[in-house]
Design a protein around this motif. Sequence first.
Motif, PDB file in Angstrom:
ATOM      1  N   ASP A  91      -0.374  58.967 -51.453  1.00  0.00           N
ATOM      2  CA  ASP A  91       0.851  58.567 -51.392  1.00  0.00           C
ATOM      3  C   ASP A  91       1.619  58.723 -50.285  1.00  0.00           C
ATOM      4  N   ALA A  92       1.526  59.672 -49.765  1.00  0.00           N
ATOM      5  CA  ALA A  92       1.991  59.846 -48.409  1.00  0.00           C
ATOM      6  C   ALA A  92       1.857  58.911 -47.593  1.00  0.00           C
ATOM      7  N   LEU A  93       0.369  58.712 -47.320  1.00  0.00           N
ATOM      8  CA  LEU A  93       0.000  57.588 -46.345  1.00  0.00           C
ATOM      9  C   LEU A  93       0.772  56.157 -46.761  1.00  0.00           C
ATOM     10  N   LEU A 136      -0.163  58.903 -37.693  1.00  0.00           N
ATOM     11  CA  LEU A 136      -0.938  58.100 -38.741  1.00  0.00           C
ATOM     12  C   LEU A 136      -2.522  58.744 -38.750  1.00  0.00           C
ATOM     13  N   GLN A 137      -3.126  59.167 -37.793  1.00  0.00           N
ATOM     14  CA  GLN A 137      -4.304  59.714 -37.912  1.00  0.00           C
ATOM     15  C   GLN A 137      -4.560  60.633 -38.718  1.00  0.00           C
ATOM     16  N   SER A 138      -3.385  61.580 -38.596  1.00  0.00           N
ATOM     17  CA  SER A 138      -3.383  62.940 -39.659  1.00  0.00           C
ATOM     18  C   SER A 138      -3.488  62.314 -40.972  1.00  0.00           C
ATOM     19  N   LEU A 139      -2.498  61.151 -41.123  1.00  0.00           N
ATOM     20  CA  LEU A 139      -2.423  61.011 -42.629  1.00  0.00           C
ATOM     21  C   LEU A 139      -3.657  60.176 -42.931  1.00  0.00           C
ATOM     22  N   LEU A 140      -4.289  59.391 -42.182  1.00  0.00           N
ATOM     23  CA  LEU A 140      -5.589  58.897 -42.685  1.00  0.00           C
ATOM     24  C   LEU A 140      -6.590  59.957 -42.834  1.00  0.00           C
ATOM     25  N   GLN A 141      -6.718  60.720 -42.151  1.00  0.00           N
ATOM     26  CA  GLN A 141      -7.820  61.786 -42.241  1.00  0.00           C
ATOM     27  C   GLN A 141      -7.532  62.898 -43.664  1.00  0.00           C
ATOM     28  N   SER A 142      -6.006  62.931 -43.965  1.00  0.00           N
ATOM     29  CA  SER A 142      -5.814  63.933 -45.174  1.00  0.00           C
ATOM     30  C   SER A 142      -6.215  62.925 -46.370  1.00  0.00           C
ATOM     31  N   ALA A 143      -5.839  61.675 -46.108  1.00  0.00           N
ATOM     32  CA  ALA A 143      -6.219  60.869 -47.440  1.00  0.00           C
ATOM     33  C   ALA A 143      -7.546  60.517 -47.654  1.00  0.00           C
ATOM     34  N   ALA A 144      -8.257  60.462 -46.455  1.00  0.00           N
ATOM     35  CA  ALA A 144      -9.720  60.133 -46.384  1.00  0.00           C
ATOM     36  C   ALA A 144     -10.546  61.417 -47.086  1.00  0.00           C
ATOM     37  N   ARG A 145     -10.095  62.513 -46.727  1.00  0.00           N
ATOM     38  CA  ARG A 145     -10.856  63.950 -46.958  1.00  0.00           C
ATOM     39  C   ARG A 145     -10.427  64.132 -48.668  1.00  0.00           C
ATOM     40  N   ILE A 153     -11.207  53.847 -40.750  1.00  0.00           N
ATOM     41  CA  ILE A 153     -10.216  53.118 -40.137  1.00  0.00           C
ATOM     42  C   ILE A 153      -9.539  53.986 -39.004  1.00  0.00           C
ATOM     43  N   ASP A 154      -9.416  53.178 -37.662  1.00  0.00           N
ATOM     44  CA  ASP A 154      -9.008  53.514 -36.741  1.00  0.00           C
ATOM     45  C   ASP A 154      -7.559  53.580 -36.775  1.00  0.00           C
ATOM     46  N   ALA A 155      -6.957  54.676 -36.419  1.00  0.00           N
ATOM     47  CA  ALA A 155      -5.048  54.623 -36.420  1.00  0.00           C
ATOM     48  C   ALA A 155      -4.671  53.567 -35.315  1.00  0.00           C
ATOM     49  N   PHE A 156      -4.886  53.386 -34.483  1.00  0.00           N
ATOM     50  CA  PHE A 156      -4.369  52.362 -33.360  1.00  0.00           C
ATOM     51  C   PHE A 156      -4.703  51.166 -33.985  1.00  0.00           C
ATOM     52  N   ASP A 157      -5.838  50.789 -34.286  1.00  0.00           N
ATOM     53  CA  ASP A 157      -6.085  49.607 -34.789  1.00  0.00           C
ATOM     54  C   ASP A 157      -4.977  49.041 -36.116  1.00  0.00           C
ATOM     55  N   LEU A 158      -4.925  50.003 -36.898  1.00  0.00           N
ATOM     56  CA  LEU A 158      -3.893  49.737 -38.149  1.00  0.00           C
ATOM     57  C   LEU A 158      -2.596  49.530 -37.489  1.00  0.00           C
ATOM     58  N   LEU A 183      -1.226  44.596 -49.407  1.00  0.00           N
ATOM     59  CA  LEU A 183      -2.863  44.060 -49.479  1.00  0.00           C
ATOM     60  C   LEU A 183      -3.857  44.929 -48.627  1.00  0.00           C
ATOM     61  N   MET A 184      -3.184  45.361 -47.429  1.00  0.00           N
ATOM     62  CA  MET A 184      -3.856  46.313 -46.832  1.00  0.00           C
ATOM     63  C   MET A 184      -4.056  47.525 -47.225  1.00  0.00           C
ATOM     64  N   ILE A 185      -3.103  48.256 -47.789  1.00  0.00           N
ATOM     65  CA  ILE A 185      -3.130  49.391 -48.406  1.00  0.00           C
ATOM     66  C   ILE A 185      -4.457  49.469 -49.410  1.00  0.00           C
ATOM     67  N   ASP A 186      -4.321  48.323 -50.289  1.00  0.00           N
ATOM     68  CA  ASP A 186      -5.248  48.247 -51.202  1.00  0.00           C
ATOM     69  C   ASP A 186      -6.728  48.369 -50.595  1.00  0.00           C
ATOM     70  N   GLY A 187      -6.609  47.568 -49.392  1.00  0.00           N
ATOM     71  CA  GLY A 187      -7.942  47.428 -48.818  1.00  0.00           C
ATOM     72  C   GLY A 187      -8.429  48.881 -48.421  1.00  0.00           C
ATOM     73  N   LEU A 188      -7.362  49.614 -48.002  1.00  0.00           N
ATOM     74  CA  LEU A 188      -7.849  51.041 -47.649  1.00  0.00           C
ATOM     75  C   LEU A 188      -8.420  51.781 -48.897  1.00  0.00           C
ATOM     76  N   ARG A 189      -7.597  51.544 -49.908  1.00  0.00           N
ATOM     77  CA  ARG A 189      -8.150  52.215 -51.154  1.00  0.00           C
ATOM     78  C   ARG A 189      -9.422  51.927 -51.689  1.00  0.00           C
TER      79      ARG A 189
END
Lengths: 195, 195
Positions: A91-93, A136-145, A153-158, A183-189
């Motif tokens: 949710d933070a992401l 964003l990288q940090s947020l992505l990592q936390s959510a992925a972990r 997903i690469d932070a800069f790409d996003l 839509l993109m967020i759903d894609g991440l999930r």
Amino acid sequence: MTDDTAVEKKSIRADALRNEDALLEAAKEIFATSGVDAPVREIAARAGVGVGTLYRRFPKRSDLVVGVYKREVDACVKAAADFTGQYGPGDALTHWLKRYCQFIVTKKGLAAALYSGDPAFDALPAYFRANFEPTLQSLLQSAARAGEIRGDIDAFDLLRAIGNLASVGGTEGAEHTHRMLELMIDGLRFGAAKP
Amino acid sequence: MTDDTAVEKKSIRADALRNEDALLEAAKEIFATSGVDAPVREIAARAGVGVGTLYRRFPKRSDLVVGVYKREVDACVKAAADFTGQYGPGDALTHWLKRYCQFIVTKKGLAAALYSGDPAFDALPAYFRANFEPTLQSLLQSAARAGEIRGDIDAFDLLRAIGNLASVGGTEGAEHTHRMLELMIDGLRFGAAKP
DNA sequence: TGATAAACGGAACGATGTTCCATATTTGCA
DNA sequence: TGCAAATATGGAACATCGTTCCGTTTATCA
């Protein structure tokens, strides 16, 4: 390189500090509604100061623009910490991506400034990336972990993708951008590796 | 939709036509050196007319900008026919690519105008592509059929690549762009299927 | 509190966009 | 060809904006 940042010399008068803040706040609001070419007088008036004061603090218009944008980048980055303390990783992401999207959408004159050819804006893109990418990288990592989103997903790409997404302006454009972002967020999930 | 184009009503006075041409020519030169924000008076003065005349023909600055750019696109497209009649397919292609590159390089305010957010410029990119793509495609096909270059290059890709190449401004930038362009042309030649 | 330095505000100036109309030019017609 | 109506012109005039400058006000510190 000028040494105008991070040098807190002696003492700056309190009213000067207040006015600088008021000017940045006023400029932010006016840039958002009227673009970066808005009259200087209008900005000074909204800040409740004279144009002389504005010019002493920001001799060139680009100084104001850079100041406002850096300030908003900082605020956006800071929001990430708030969201992280307040929500779970996923949710933070999500919240932050929407916040970032809002940052992009309200920047009417950003693209124009960046492509204006004025060297004063050369440092802006680097500042954006240097601050947004790690955030964003940090947020992505936390959510992925936490297994809430996919991990490839690469932070800069996003960041760039969302930037491109939001490049269509207008009021109905904001709606469109919002839907595409979800839509993109759903894609991440979707690609999440549940642990 | 206004019906201001393609309606050649009755008769336009000869001096009016002359002045319109002079204005476009003057604007072209001044835009190239001072950018699209150059003073209106300066343009009128170089064209040898009063500002009133300029404003009747081009009520908004964007009208002038669009007029100048379309005119230059047309000139660049026409050059292709000249080169085709004058050189062999390979050399015609080479000459035209350099001509196109020159078109891009001299457009100081192009990017700024395109990203300004002014809807008046929305039609420009489409006009560019609609004219340049068929032109280059034809040149590429002829050169490929003659076995002088490879045949798997997409015209639009090449146009965009050269556009990006030339995005670094400055005087020494022109030198750099020219070298890189020649590199690309050599690349086209390298893959040629000699018949 | 009073002296001093810092900061302020807004009038003033020059440059620029835009409008307007008296004057000049072209065109169509007899 | 010559003339009147239509059309276009030029640039003064006004509005707006960026920028400078300096007399006045305000914060700071001893």
